[in-house]
Write an enzyme that holds these catalytic residues in place. Structure first.
Site, PDB file in Angstrom:
ATOM      1  N   TYR A  56       0.830  -1.203   0.000  1.00 57.52           N
ATOM      2  CA  TYR A  56       0.000   0.000   0.000  1.00 57.52           C
ATOM      3  C   TYR A  56       0.872   1.264   0.000  1.00 57.52           C
ATOM      4  O   TYR A  56       0.557   2.245  -0.662  1.00 57.52           O
ATOM      5  CB  TYR A  56      -0.921  -0.008   1.230  1.00 57.52           C
ATOM      6  CG  TYR A  56      -1.703   1.266   1.403  1.00 57.52           C
ATOM      7  CD1 TYR A  56      -2.825   1.533   0.615  1.00 57.52           C
ATOM      8  CD2 TYR A  56      -1.325   2.211   2.344  1.00 57.52           C
ATOM      9  CE1 TYR A  56      -3.544   2.704   0.768  1.00 57.52           C
ATOM     10  CE2 TYR A  56      -2.034   3.392   2.497  1.00 57.52           C
ATOM     11  CZ  TYR A  56      -3.148   3.631   1.713  1.00 57.52           C
ATOM     12  OH  TYR A  56      -3.848   4.808   1.867  1.00 57.52           O
TER      13      TYR A  56
ATOM     14  N   TYR B 260      -6.753  10.631  10.527  1.00 54.14           N
ATOM     15  CA  TYR B 260      -6.122  11.013  11.792  1.00 54.14           C
ATOM     16  C   TYR B 260      -6.582  12.387  12.263  1.00 54.14           C
ATOM     17  O   TYR B 260      -6.834  12.601  13.445  1.00 54.14           O
ATOM     18  CB  TYR B 260      -4.598  10.979  11.664  1.00 54.14           C
ATOM     19  CG  TYR B 260      -4.044   9.614  11.341  1.00 54.14           C
ATOM     20  CD1 TYR B 260      -4.596   8.451  11.872  1.00 54.14           C
ATOM     21  CD2 TYR B 260      -2.963   9.475  10.491  1.00 54.14           C
ATOM     22  CE1 TYR B 260      -4.089   7.192  11.563  1.00 54.14           C
ATOM     23  CE2 TYR B 260      -2.438   8.223  10.185  1.00 54.14           C
ATOM     24  CZ  TYR B 260      -3.012   7.090  10.724  1.00 54.14           C
ATOM     25  OH  TYR B 260      -2.500   5.856  10.425  1.00 54.14           O
TER      26      TYR B 260
END
Length: 161
Positions: A27, A132
């Site tokens: 990823y 986040y």
């Protein structure tokens, strides 16, 4: 997510841990940097206890993992938790599992008297950055990460001899 549970990794999980690490590296476009083996993970995680792994498990299947270790803040005078890796299988994303793993670690940090939970994120990883920030995590823009590895680490270490 009603059946989500967490379980700590056991010695027999090194193959699964390595699969998660390799999927994360893919990823992040860093597959070529993964040199970890099951043997190295077993030694580091279970013999030396250098880090810990927790799995998010739903219906008996590990759908995500977090690898973390304790550090220490001299300014706070207390330990902290550093999250090295967090990964949820792509087909399981968007269901709150990543947040649940972070909440698990936050609760662990509180139980253990830690002063903070921290991690790094690649600058280009906008989906993670947005996630986040949605948790009110604060980027530490005023800090620059430095690293010695391979030959540069060897070279400096030789000066200690």
């Amino acid at each position: 997510m009603s059946h989500l549970q967490f379980r700590p990794a056991e010695r027999g999980d090194t193959g699964l841990i390595l699969r998660f690490i390799r999927a994360l590296a893919e990823y992040e476009h860093m597959e070529d940097q993964v040199v970890a083996t099951e043997e190295l993970l077993e030694e580091g995680l279970f013999d030396k206890r250098a880090a810990q792994v927790v799995f998010a498990v739903e219906d008996g299947r590990e759908i995500g993992f977090a690898l973390y270790f304790h550090n220490f803040s001299t300014f706070l005078g207390r330990p902290g938790i550093y999250l090295e890796d967090l990964f949820v299988w792509p087909e399981c994303r968007g269901r709150g599992y990543g947040k649940a793993l972070l909440a698990y670690l936050a609760a662990l940090a509180k139980r253990e008297g830690c002063g903070r939970l921290e991690w790094w994120c690649l600058d280009w990883n906008r989906p993670s950055i947005d996630f986040y920030k949605s948790l009110d995590a604060r980027p530490m823009d005023e800090w620059t990460v430095y690293r010695l590895t391979g030959r540069t680490l060897d070279k400096l270490a030789e000066e200690a001899l």
